[in-house]
Design a protein around this motif. Structure first.
Motif, PDB file in Angstrom:
ATOM      1  N   ILE A   1       0.845  -1.193   0.000  1.00  0.00           N
ATOM      2  CA  ILE A   1       0.000   0.000   0.000  1.00  0.00           C
ATOM      3  C   ILE A   1       0.879   1.241   0.000  1.00  0.00           C
ATOM      4  O   ILE A   1       1.978   1.240   0.582  1.00  0.00           O
ATOM      5  N   ASP A   2       0.424   2.275  -0.649  1.00  0.00           N
ATOM      6  CA  ASP A   2       1.140   3.544  -0.708  1.00  0.00           C
ATOM      7  C   ASP A   2       0.396   4.530   0.189  1.00  0.00           C
ATOM      8  O   ASP A   2      -0.517   5.235  -0.248  1.00  0.00           O
ATOM      9  N   THR A   3       0.771   4.566   1.458  1.00  0.00           N
ATOM     10  CA  THR A   3       0.086   5.450   2.409  1.00  0.00           C
ATOM     11  C   THR A   3       0.373   6.921   2.098  1.00  0.00           C
ATOM     12  O   THR A   3      -0.453   7.789   2.385  1.00  0.00           O
ATOM     13  N   GLY A   4       1.544   7.210   1.533  1.00  0.00           N
ATOM     14  CA  GLY A   4       1.859   8.580   1.170  1.00  0.00           C
ATOM     15  C   GLY A   4       0.876   9.124   0.145  1.00  0.00           C
ATOM     16  O   GLY A   4       0.466  10.288   0.223  1.00  0.00           O
ATOM     17  N   TYR A   5       0.499   8.268  -0.818  1.00  0.00           N
ATOM     18  CA  TYR A   5      -0.486   8.706  -1.816  1.00  0.00           C
ATOM     19  C   TYR A   5      -1.847   8.934  -1.167  1.00  0.00           C
ATOM     20  O   TYR A   5      -2.530   9.914  -1.480  1.00  0.00           O
ATOM     21  N   LEU A   6      -2.241   8.049  -0.263  1.00  0.00           N
ATOM     22  CA  LEU A   6      -3.530   8.222   0.416  1.00  0.00           C
ATOM     23  C   LEU A   6      -3.551   9.514   1.216  1.00  0.00           C
ATOM     24  O   LEU A   6      -4.588  10.182   1.309  1.00  0.00           O
ATOM     25  N   GLY A   7      -2.404   9.888   1.805  1.00  0.00           N
ATOM     26  CA  GLY A   7      -2.338  11.131   2.558  1.00  0.00           C
ATOM     27  C   GLY A   7      -2.469  12.364   1.702  1.00  0.00           C
ATOM     28  O   GLY A   7      -2.737  13.455   2.205  1.00  0.00           O
ATOM     29  N   SER A   8      -2.285  12.223   0.392  1.00  0.00           N
ATOM     30  CA  SER A   8      -2.414  13.371  -0.513  1.00  0.00           C
ATOM     31  C   SER A   8      -3.829  13.561  -1.031  1.00  0.00           C
ATOM     32  O   SER A   8      -4.097  14.540  -1.728  1.00  0.00           O
ATOM     33  N   LEU A   9      -4.728  12.630  -0.685  1.00  0.00           N
ATOM     34  CA  LEU A   9      -6.106  12.707  -1.174  1.00  0.00           C
ATOM     35  C   LEU A   9      -6.941  13.630  -0.290  1.00  0.00           C
ATOM     36  O   LEU A   9      -6.442  14.259   0.645  1.00  0.00           O
ATOM     37  N   SER A  10      -8.225  13.692  -0.559  1.00  0.00           N
ATOM     38  CA  SER A  10      -9.105  14.612   0.145  1.00  0.00           C
ATOM     39  C   SER A  10      -9.444  14.084   1.546  1.00  0.00           C
ATOM     40  O   SER A  10      -9.057  12.985   1.942  1.00  0.00           O
ATOM     41  N   PHE A  11     -10.226  14.870   2.274  1.00  0.00           N
ATOM     42  CA  PHE A  11     -10.564  14.520   3.658  1.00  0.00           C
ATOM     43  C   PHE A  11     -11.460  13.291   3.749  1.00  0.00           C
ATOM     44  O   PHE A  11     -11.637  12.740   4.834  1.00  0.00           O
ATOM     45  N   GLU A  12     -12.048  12.843   2.628  1.00  0.00           N
ATOM     46  CA  GLU A  12     -12.912  11.663   2.658  1.00  0.00           C
ATOM     47  C   GLU A  12     -12.160  10.386   3.041  1.00  0.00           C
ATOM     48  O   GLU A  12     -12.780   9.388   3.419  1.00  0.00           O
ATOM     49  N   VAL A  13     -10.848  10.399   2.934  1.00  0.00           N
ATOM     50  CA  VAL A  13     -10.076   9.182   3.208  1.00  0.00           C
ATOM     51  C   VAL A  13      -9.754   9.024   4.691  1.00  0.00           C
ATOM     52  O   VAL A  13      -9.238   7.973   5.102  1.00  0.00           O
ATOM     53  N   VAL A  14     -10.048  10.048   5.505  1.00  0.00           N
ATOM     54  CA  VAL A  14      -9.678   9.994   6.924  1.00  0.00           C
ATOM     55  C   VAL A  14     -10.275   8.783   7.638  1.00  0.00           C
ATOM     56  O   VAL A  14      -9.559   8.048   8.342  1.00  0.00           O
ATOM     57  N   PRO A  15     -11.595   8.507   7.513  1.00  0.00           N
ATOM     58  CA  PRO A  15     -12.135   7.326   8.214  1.00  0.00           C
ATOM     59  C   PRO A  15     -11.461   6.032   7.783  1.00  0.00           C
ATOM     60  O   PRO A  15     -11.244   5.141   8.624  1.00  0.00           O
ATOM     61  N   TYR A  16     -11.081   5.910   6.528  1.00  0.00           N
ATOM     62  CA  TYR A  16     -10.449   4.682   6.037  1.00  0.00           C
ATOM     63  C   TYR A  16      -9.031   4.552   6.594  1.00  0.00           C
ATOM     64  O   TYR A  16      -8.599   3.455   6.962  1.00  0.00           O
ATOM     65  N   LEU A  17      -8.307   5.680   6.665  1.00  0.00           N
ATOM     66  CA  LEU A  17      -6.952   5.627   7.217  1.00  0.00           C
ATOM     67  C   LEU A  17      -6.962   5.317   8.716  1.00  0.00           C
ATOM     68  O   LEU A  17      -6.099   4.576   9.215  1.00  0.00           O
ATOM     69  N   ILE A  18      -7.934   5.870   9.430  1.00  0.00           N
ATOM     70  CA  ILE A  18      -8.053   5.572  10.865  1.00  0.00           C
ATOM     71  C   ILE A  18      -8.364   4.100  11.076  1.00  0.00           C
ATOM     72  O   ILE A  18      -7.787   3.436  11.958  1.00  0.00           O
ATOM     73  N   SER A  19      -9.286   3.582  10.233  1.00  0.00           N
ATOM     74  CA  SER A  19      -9.620   2.157  10.322  1.00  0.00           C
ATOM     75  C   SER A  19      -8.421   1.287   9.996  1.00  0.00           C
ATOM     76  O   SER A  19      -8.173   0.262  10.653  1.00  0.00           O
ATOM     77  N   LEU A  20      -7.644   1.694   8.982  1.00  0.00           N
ATOM     78  CA  LEU A  20      -6.452   0.936   8.607  1.00  0.00           C
ATOM     79  C   LEU A  20      -5.438   0.917   9.747  1.00  0.00           C
ATOM     80  O   LEU A  20      -4.857  -0.130  10.072  1.00  0.00           O
ATOM     81  N   GLN A  21      -5.247   2.061  10.402  1.00  0.00           N
ATOM     82  CA  GLN A  21      -4.271   2.135  11.487  1.00  0.00           C
ATOM     83  C   GLN A  21      -4.705   1.311  12.696  1.00  0.00           C
ATOM     84  O   GLN A  21      -3.867   0.698  13.368  1.00  0.00           O
ATOM     85  N   SER A  22      -6.007   1.304  12.964  1.00  0.00           N
ATOM     86  CA  SER A  22      -6.487   0.537  14.110  1.00  0.00           C
ATOM     87  C   SER A  22      -6.418  -0.964  13.861  1.00  0.00           C
ATOM     88  O   SER A  22      -6.110  -1.741  14.762  1.00  0.00           O
ATOM     89  N   LYS A  23      -6.684  -1.383  12.623  1.00  0.00           N
ATOM     90  CA  LYS A  23      -6.638  -2.813  12.297  1.00  0.00           C
ATOM     91  C   LYS A  23      -5.211  -3.310  12.127  1.00  0.00           C
ATOM     92  O   LYS A  23      -4.898  -4.447  12.452  1.00  0.00           O
ATOM     93  N   HIS A  24      -4.363  -2.440  11.567  1.00  0.00           N
ATOM     94  CA  HIS A  24      -2.978  -2.841  11.281  1.00  0.00           C
ATOM     95  C   HIS A  24      -2.041  -1.791  11.865  1.00  0.00           C
ATOM     96  O   HIS A  24      -1.490  -0.956  11.132  1.00  0.00           O
ATOM     97  N   PRO A  25      -1.850  -1.791  13.189  1.00  0.00           N
ATOM     98  CA  PRO A  25      -0.969  -0.787  13.809  1.00  0.00           C
ATOM     99  C   PRO A  25       0.483  -0.900  13.359  1.00  0.00           C
ATOM    100  O   PRO A  25       1.261   0.045  13.511  1.00  0.00           O
ATOM    101  N   GLU A  26       0.824  -2.061  12.790  1.00  0.00           N
ATOM    102  CA  GLU A  26       2.209  -2.254  12.365  1.00  0.00           C
ATOM    103  C   GLU A  26       2.533  -1.581  11.043  1.00  0.00           C
ATOM    104  O   GLU A  26       3.706  -1.477  10.669  1.00  0.00           O
ATOM    105  N   ILE A  27       1.521  -1.123  10.347  1.00  0.00           N
ATOM    106  CA  ILE A  27       1.744  -0.565   9.005  1.00  0.00           C
ATOM    107  C   ILE A  27       2.526   0.739   9.091  1.00  0.00           C
ATOM    108  O   ILE A  27       2.316   1.556   9.995  1.00  0.00           O
ATOM    109  N   GLU A  28       3.432   0.923   8.195  1.00  0.00           N
ATOM    110  CA  GLU A  28       4.259   2.127   8.164  1.00  0.00           C
ATOM    111  C   GLU A  28       3.613   3.198   7.278  1.00  0.00           C
ATOM    112  O   GLU A  28       3.122   2.903   6.204  1.00  0.00           O
ATOM    113  N   GLY A  29       3.616   4.396   7.786  1.00  0.00           N
ATOM    114  CA  GLY A  29       3.159   5.518   6.982  1.00  0.00           C
ATOM    115  C   GLY A  29       1.737   5.959   7.236  1.00  0.00           C
ATOM    116  O   GLY A  29       1.359   7.064   6.840  1.00  0.00           O
ATOM    117  N   ALA A  30       0.905   5.146   7.892  1.00  0.00           N
ATOM    118  CA  ALA A  30      -0.488   5.526   8.111  1.00  0.00           C
ATOM    119  C   ALA A  30      -0.585   6.729   9.041  1.00  0.00           C
ATOM    120  O   ALA A  30      -1.366   7.659   8.807  1.00  0.00           O
TER     121      ALA A  30
END
Length: 513
Positions: A446-475
């Motif tokens: 996954i390219d978390t840097g690209y997701l961070g460049s998107l609009s505010f609509e991605v915030v709930p998905y990034l929070i969910s990703l971080q909570s499910k996979h705390p080991e992921i880098e870049g979230a």
């Protein structure tokens, strides 16, 4: 009768001269780098030009001949220098200078080369006078070879020939795009020369086509200079009440009424559609054999199914746009007054739509597999939407093919507006984030840097990703990047309130707490 025979003889000699120039062009440039051949062919062209127009204008050492000087000097650069940039630019500039010079020579009394009118004269020469005489070489050739052939049959022959000649550039473009899009289609095309090698048909056809195209272009251009199409200019006059009205330039004629719209010939169009459909049917067979079969057909060594399927979607979309243009031109710009030809064109258009649907499905699945391999982005998702929209337009056009009275503009405008509004409301960024997260759970990429460049609509998905996979880098960094883009409460007015922004700020605040 003597004048008519003289004109026919002149046309034959003009065509023979063009054919000679075409042969010399092939001999000088086929499989050869540009060098001294370029200025030599310029000499050949000007000898042909001044011989053809000798009865209309004489070769004189005046101001018009001075324009030949830069043409000669630029042509000599292919012999003297090897700068690739200037070689490319000169290949564009020299033909433009030649058209300006030859047009000016033939219209000295009407326009000067330094006036704005020369631009209109050049455009008229290229797109009106020259293009209108493209079928003329076929007429002259048939008249010379066939003698007193039936007039209607002769007309059909040259129309079919014109259709073949017109379809050749489009066919080359489409075939190259399809070959680039599909490995197996490309391999199949590469096998054709081997199968026909003993006859050398492909090479013979290519060489012949080279000579024919150059000869027709030269003949049509020179013939257009000698016999420009008459453009009737209406004149504006005042009636008895002092109001302006448009009348014909000829006072003996009635006032002009709305001109009958120009229509393309049905036979020429049918020939083009037949040739294009033949290629598309062949491509569709390859798709069903290798792509839609899920790899059941045997692929050559070194070609994996995933690699085969993940390429070519962009080329297929371009071909689809070409087909849509061809469809619209045929539906609205072709003379279909003859019932039998109208039915035949409808069948060809239905085939075109069917083959295009296969291409769109192939492009859609290819892009899906490409996204599974390399991730989802805004451009890729929008291309998906564009393909669905094109398929909708073709489906609506199929109704028009069946029912000629059906008007396309209204449903097209409704479909376009509805699709655009829907695209705004489906939250494309949210779809991208959700799809990339699902891909991460499958592939671990996954390219978390690209997701961070998107609009505010991605915030709930990034929070969910971080909570499910705390080991992921870049979230965490991606969320911080989005948080930094949020405006400060004290710096914003209530007039700037935005729901997506508010939800993102609330979700990020809740995560911090």
């Amino acid at each position: 009768m003597i004048i008519h025979d003289s004109a026919i003889k002149h046309d034959k000699l003009l065509l023979l001269g063009a054919l000679l120039c075409g042969c010399l062009h092939h001999m000088m440039f086929y499989e050869k780098a540009w060098g001294i051949s370029y200025p030599l062919f310029m000499l050949v062209f000007y000898v042909y030009f001044y011989w053809a127009v000798k009865e209309r204008c004489e070769l004189r050492f005046d101001a018009s001949l001075l324009m030949v000087l830069p043409i000669v000097l630029l042509s000599l650069t292919y012999t003297a220098f090897t700068n690739s940039l200037f070689a490319f630019l000169n290949a564009l500039v020299i033909p433009v200078l030649i058209v300006i010079h030859t047009t000016w020579v033939m219209r000295k009394g009407a326009v000067h080369w330094y006036e704005r009118g020369i631009i209109q004269a050049v455009l008229e020469q290229l797109f009106l006078h020259t293009l209108s005489y493209v079928p003329m070489p076929v007429k002259v050739a048939i008249r010379s070879l066939a003698g007193k052939i039936n007039a209607s049959r002769s007309q059909q022959i040259w129309k079919i020939s014109a259709g073949i000649a017109i379809s050749l550039p489009l066919l080359l473009l489409v075939v190259s795009l399809l070959a680039s899009a599909d490995t197996m289609f490309d391999r199949m095309l590469n096998k054709l020369p081997e199968l026909l090698k003993q006859f050398e048909i492909i090479q013979f056809m290519f060489r012949t086509g080279w000579i024919v195209i150059v000869s027709i272009a030269l003949f049509a251009y020179i013939y257009g200079l000698l016999h420009p199409k008459e453009i009737k200019q209406p004149m504006r006059v005042e009636d008895e009440w002092g109001r302006d009205s448009i009348k014909s330039a000829n006072p003996d004629e009635y006032p002009l009424v709305a001109n009958k719209p120009m229509r393309f010939d049905a036979t020429i169009t049918a020939t083009i559609l037949l040739i294009m459909n033949a290629v598309y049917v062949l491509f569709a067979v390859v798709q069903f054999s290798y792509f839609f079969a899920g790899g059941s057909a045997l692929l050559p060594d070194g070609v994996t199914y995933a690699e085969y399927a993940r390429r070519g979607f962009a080329e297929l979309v371009v071909v689809t746009v070409i087909n849509f243009t061809l469809l619209m031109v045929t539906l609205h710009g072709v003379d279909r007054s003859v019932p039998s030809m109208d039915r035949f064109l409808r069948v060809l258009l239905a085939m075109l739509i069917g083959c295009t649907a296969v291409m769109l499905c192939s492009a859609y699945f290819r892009l899906s597999m490409y996204e599974e391999a390399y991730g989802f982005t805004i451009s890729r998702v929008l291309v998906h939407a564009f393909m669905i929209f094109l398929l909708l337009l073709f489906a609506i056009a199929l109704i028009k093919v069946k029912k000629d009275h059906f008007q396309l503009m209204k449903p097209y405008l409704i479909a376009g507006m509805a699709s655009y509004v829907l695209l705004n409301y489906i939250q494309v960024d949210g779809i991208i984030a959700s799809s990339n997260i699902k891909r991460y759970e499958t592939t671990g990429k996954i390219d978390t840097g690209y997701l961070g460049s998107l609009s505010f609509e991605v915030v709930p998905y990034l929070i969910s990703l971080q909570s499910k996979h705390p080991e992921i880098e870049g979230a965490k960094e991606a969320l911080q990047t989005i948080k930094d883009r949020l405006p400060h409460k004290l710096e914003t007015s209530w007039l700037s309130f935005n729901v997506s922004e508010w939800r993102a700020a609330k979700a990020l605040q809740k995560q911090t707490d």
